[in-house]
Design a protein around this motif. Structure first.
Motif, PDB file in Angstrom:
ATOM      1  N   HIS A  70     -22.330 -10.504 -12.176  1.00 19.89           N
ATOM      2  CA  HIS A  70     -21.344 -11.341 -11.493  1.00 19.89           C
ATOM      3  C   HIS A  70     -20.024 -11.314 -12.270  1.00 19.89           C
ATOM      4  O   HIS A  70     -19.663 -12.262 -12.956  1.00 19.89           O
ATOM      5  N   GLY A  71     -19.329 -10.208 -12.180  1.00 25.20           N
ATOM      6  CA  GLY A  71     -18.008 -10.122 -12.790  1.00 25.20           C
ATOM      7  C   GLY A  71     -17.975  -9.433 -14.132  1.00 25.20           C
ATOM      8  O   GLY A  71     -16.898  -9.162 -14.667  1.00 25.20           O
ATOM      9  N   GLY A  72     -19.125  -9.150 -14.728  1.00 26.03           N
ATOM     10  CA  GLY A  72     -19.154  -8.444 -16.010  1.00 26.03           C
ATOM     11  C   GLY A  72     -18.538  -9.215 -17.154  1.00 26.03           C
ATOM     12  O   GLY A  72     -17.957  -8.643 -18.074  1.00 26.03           O
ATOM     13  N   THR A  73     -18.681 -10.529 -17.142  1.00 28.26           N
ATOM     14  CA  THR A  73     -18.086 -11.343 -18.199  1.00 28.26           C
ATOM     15  C   THR A  73     -18.962 -11.425 -19.446  1.00 28.26           C
ATOM     16  O   THR A  73     -18.496 -11.887 -20.486  1.00 28.26           O
ATOM     17  N   LYS A  74     -20.222 -11.042 -19.333  1.00 35.76           N
ATOM     18  CA  LYS A  74     -21.129 -11.102 -20.489  1.00 35.76           C
ATOM     19  C   LYS A  74     -21.984  -9.845 -20.528  1.00 35.76           C
ATOM     20  O   LYS A  74     -22.242  -9.226 -19.491  1.00 35.76           O
ATOM     21  N   MET A  75     -22.432  -9.515 -21.743  1.00 32.55           N
ATOM     22  CA  MET A  75     -23.424  -8.448 -21.873  1.00 32.55           C
ATOM     23  C   MET A  75     -24.265  -8.728 -23.116  1.00 32.55           C
ATOM     24  O   MET A  75     -23.908  -9.583 -23.941  1.00 32.55           O
ATOM     25  N   PHE A  76     -25.375  -8.036 -23.225  1.00 29.48           N
ATOM     26  CA  PHE A  76     -26.245  -8.178 -24.386  1.00 29.48           C
ATOM     27  C   PHE A  76     -26.440  -6.801 -25.004  1.00 29.48           C
ATOM     28  O   PHE A  76     -26.646  -5.817 -24.284  1.00 29.48           O
ATOM     29  N   ILE A  77     -26.367  -6.765 -26.337  1.00 28.81           N
ATOM     30  CA  ILE A  77     -26.633  -5.520 -27.049  1.00 28.81           C
ATOM     31  C   ILE A  77     -27.806  -5.745 -27.992  1.00 28.81           C
ATOM     32  O   ILE A  77     -28.097  -6.875 -28.390  1.00 28.81           O
ATOM     33  N   THR A  78     -28.476  -4.660 -28.332  1.00 31.64           N
ATOM     34  CA  THR A  78     -29.640  -4.758 -29.205  1.00 31.64           C
ATOM     35  C   THR A  78     -29.672  -3.570 -30.155  1.00 31.64           C
ATOM     36  O   THR A  78     -28.892  -2.624 -30.023  1.00 31.64           O
ATOM     37  N   GLY A  79     -30.597  -3.660 -31.127  1.00 32.53           N
ATOM     38  CA  GLY A  79     -30.777  -2.580 -32.096  1.00 32.53           C
ATOM     39  C   GLY A  79     -32.176  -2.027 -31.994  1.00 32.53           C
ATOM     40  O   GLY A  79     -32.708  -1.829 -30.891  1.00 32.53           O
ATOM     41  N   ASP A  80     -32.813  -1.800 -33.140  1.00 30.69           N
ATOM     42  CA  ASP A  80     -34.165  -1.237 -33.140  1.00 30.69           C
ATOM     43  C   ASP A  80     -35.199  -2.216 -32.596  1.00 30.69           C
ATOM     44  O   ASP A  80     -36.214  -1.819 -32.042  1.00 30.69           O
ATOM     45  N   ASP A  81     -34.951  -3.523 -32.813  1.00 28.78           N
ATOM     46  CA  ASP A  81     -35.885  -4.553 -32.353  1.00 28.78           C
ATOM     47  C   ASP A  81     -35.480  -5.012 -30.952  1.00 28.78           C
ATOM     48  O   ASP A  81     -34.471  -5.716 -30.789  1.00 28.78           O
ATOM     49  N   PRO A  82     -36.249  -4.646 -29.923  1.00 28.77           N
ATOM     50  CA  PRO A  82     -35.861  -5.021 -28.556  1.00 28.77           C
ATOM     51  C   PRO A  82     -35.908  -6.520 -28.299  1.00 28.77           C
ATOM     52  O   PRO A  82     -35.333  -7.005 -27.320  1.00 28.77           O
ATOM     53  N   SER A  94     -10.228  -8.103 -24.120  1.00 28.70           N
ATOM     54  CA  SER A  94     -11.191  -6.987 -24.122  1.00 28.70           C
ATOM     55  C   SER A  94     -11.363  -6.353 -22.747  1.00 28.70           C
ATOM     56  O   SER A  94     -11.654  -5.168 -22.624  1.00 28.70           O
ATOM     57  N   GLY A  95     -11.197  -7.151 -21.711  1.00 30.29           N
ATOM     58  CA  GLY A  95     -11.538  -6.687 -20.372  1.00 30.29           C
ATOM     59  C   GLY A  95     -13.030  -6.852 -20.142  1.00 30.29           C
ATOM     60  O   GLY A  95     -13.810  -6.991 -21.106  1.00 30.29           O
ATOM     61  N   ASN A  96     -13.437  -6.851 -18.877  1.00 33.17           N
ATOM     62  CA  ASN A  96     -14.842  -7.094 -18.547  1.00 33.17           C
ATOM     63  C   ASN A  96     -15.705  -5.848 -18.725  1.00 33.17           C
ATOM     64  O   ASN A  96     -15.199  -4.744 -18.875  1.00 33.17           O
ATOM     65  N   PHE A  97     -17.004  -6.067 -18.701  1.00 33.92           N
ATOM     66  CA  PHE A  97     -17.981  -4.995 -18.873  1.00 33.92           C
ATOM     67  C   PHE A  97     -18.433  -4.510 -17.486  1.00 33.92           C
ATOM     68  O   PHE A  97     -18.179  -5.163 -16.473  1.00 33.92           O
ATOM     69  N   ASN A  98     -19.145  -3.370 -17.456  1.00 34.26           N
ATOM     70  CA  ASN A  98     -19.635  -2.878 -16.173  1.00 34.26           C
ATOM     71  C   ASN A  98     -21.063  -2.346 -16.317  1.00 34.26           C
ATOM     72  O   ASN A  98     -21.541  -2.079 -17.433  1.00 34.26           O
ATOM     73  N   LEU A  99     -21.726  -2.190 -15.199  1.00 31.93           N
ATOM     74  CA  LEU A  99     -23.134  -1.811 -15.203  1.00 31.93           C
ATOM     75  C   LEU A  99     -23.368  -0.426 -15.787  1.00 31.93           C
ATOM     76  O   LEU A  99     -24.448  -0.144 -16.320  1.00 31.93           O
ATOM     77  N   GLU A 100     -22.363   0.453 -15.703  1.00 29.68           N
ATOM     78  CA  GLU A 100     -22.518   1.818 -16.223  1.00 29.68           C
ATOM     79  C   GLU A 100     -22.702   1.836 -17.738  1.00 29.68           C
ATOM     80  O   GLU A 100     -23.124   2.844 -18.313  1.00 29.68           O
TER      81      GLU A 100
END
Length: 203
Positions: A70-82, A94-100
Motif C-alpha cells: 500500500h504505497g511502498g512506505t515500509k519494507m523489511f530486510i533480513t540477513g542470514d537469520d530469516p 529516500s522515496g518509496n520502495f517497490n515490489l521489484e
C-alpha cells in the motif's frame, strides 16, 4: 558525548598537522562530515552493533523480504537469520520502495530509531489492553485466566470470542516481554528500525 570527543580529536589533529589554525569554516565542515558519515551495522549481529547508536545515521545491508503493498512506505530486510527482520520506513528524502526490490540485497542509509521497552512501558501497554477489554480486567482481578468463561461464549457471538482471544494473545505477549526484560542485563529491551535517507541495490 562520543561524537563530541571524536569531533575534538579531529579538530586537534587538524591543529597538529598545520602550523597555523584552520579557518573556522573548515573546522566546522570537518565536524559536520564526521557527524554525517554513516556507521556501518552488521545485520547478522544487529543488536550488538546497534547498541548505543540510537538517533544516529547508520548503514546496513540486507535482503528485502517484504515491501508494503500500500504505497511502498515500509519494507523489511533480513540477513542470514530469516527470523530477524529489520523494518525500514521510507521518507520524502529516500522515496518509496517497490515490489521489484523483494529478493534482492539493498544498502540502506538512515536514522536508527530505538524503541525501549521496560517494565513501566509494559505496565502502560497492559493497562491500555485491559481498558479496551474490561471483561479481561475483571477476570484478572478475580484471579481468572485465559479460557475461563468459554462455556458462556456461545451465546455472545463469534466477534466477542475473537476480541477476547486477541486480548488474551496481547496479554500473553506482554507477559513474555516482562520475562525477557527481567532476564535482560539492561533492564529493558530494544527494538530497532530505520528511517531511510537513501537506499541502493548492493553490488
Amino acid at each position: 558525548m562520543k561524537k563530541l570527543l571524536f569531533s575534538l580529536v579531529v579538530m586537534a589533529l587538524i591543529g597538529v598537522s598545520c602550523d597555523c589554525p584552520a579557518p573556522a569554516n573548515e573546522g566546522e565542515q570537518a565536524e559536520k562530515t564526521a557527524e554525517m558519515a554513516p556507521k556501518a551495522l552488521d545485520i547478522n549481529n544487529f543488536d550488538a552493533t546497534a547498541e548505543g547508536l540510537g538517533d544516529q545515521i547508520v548503514e546496513v545491508t540486507g535482503t528485502v523480504v517484504h515491501t508494503c503493498k500500500h504505497g511502498g512506505t515500509k519494507m523489511f530486510i533480513t540477513g542470514d537469520d530469516p527470523d530477524f527482520r529489520l523494518k525500514v520506513t521510507a521518507t520524502d528524502e529516500s522515496g518509496n520502495f517497490n515490489l521489484e526490490m523483494e529478493g534482492s540485497d539493498y544498502v540502506v542509509v538512515g536514522i536508527l530509531e530505538e524503541y525501549k521497552v521496560d517494565m513501566a512501558e509494559l505496565d502502560k501497554l497492559e493497562a491500555d489492553v485491559l481498558a479496551e477489554n474490561p471483561a479481561q480486567e475483571e477476570m484478572k482481578h478475580k484471579g481468572g485466566h485465559e479460557g475461563e468463561g468459554d462455556a458462556h461464549a456461545d451465546h455472545e457471538g463469534d466477534s466477542h470470542q475473537e476480541v477476547e482471544g486477541s486480548c488474551a494473545t496481547e496479554l500473553a505477549q506482554i507477559a513474555d516481554l516482562r520475562a525477557q526484560v527481567k532476564d535482560s542485563e539492561k533492564g529493558y529491551l530494544s527494538f530497532y528500525s530505520i528511517l531511510a535517507k537513501s537506499y541502493k541495490e548492493a553490488k
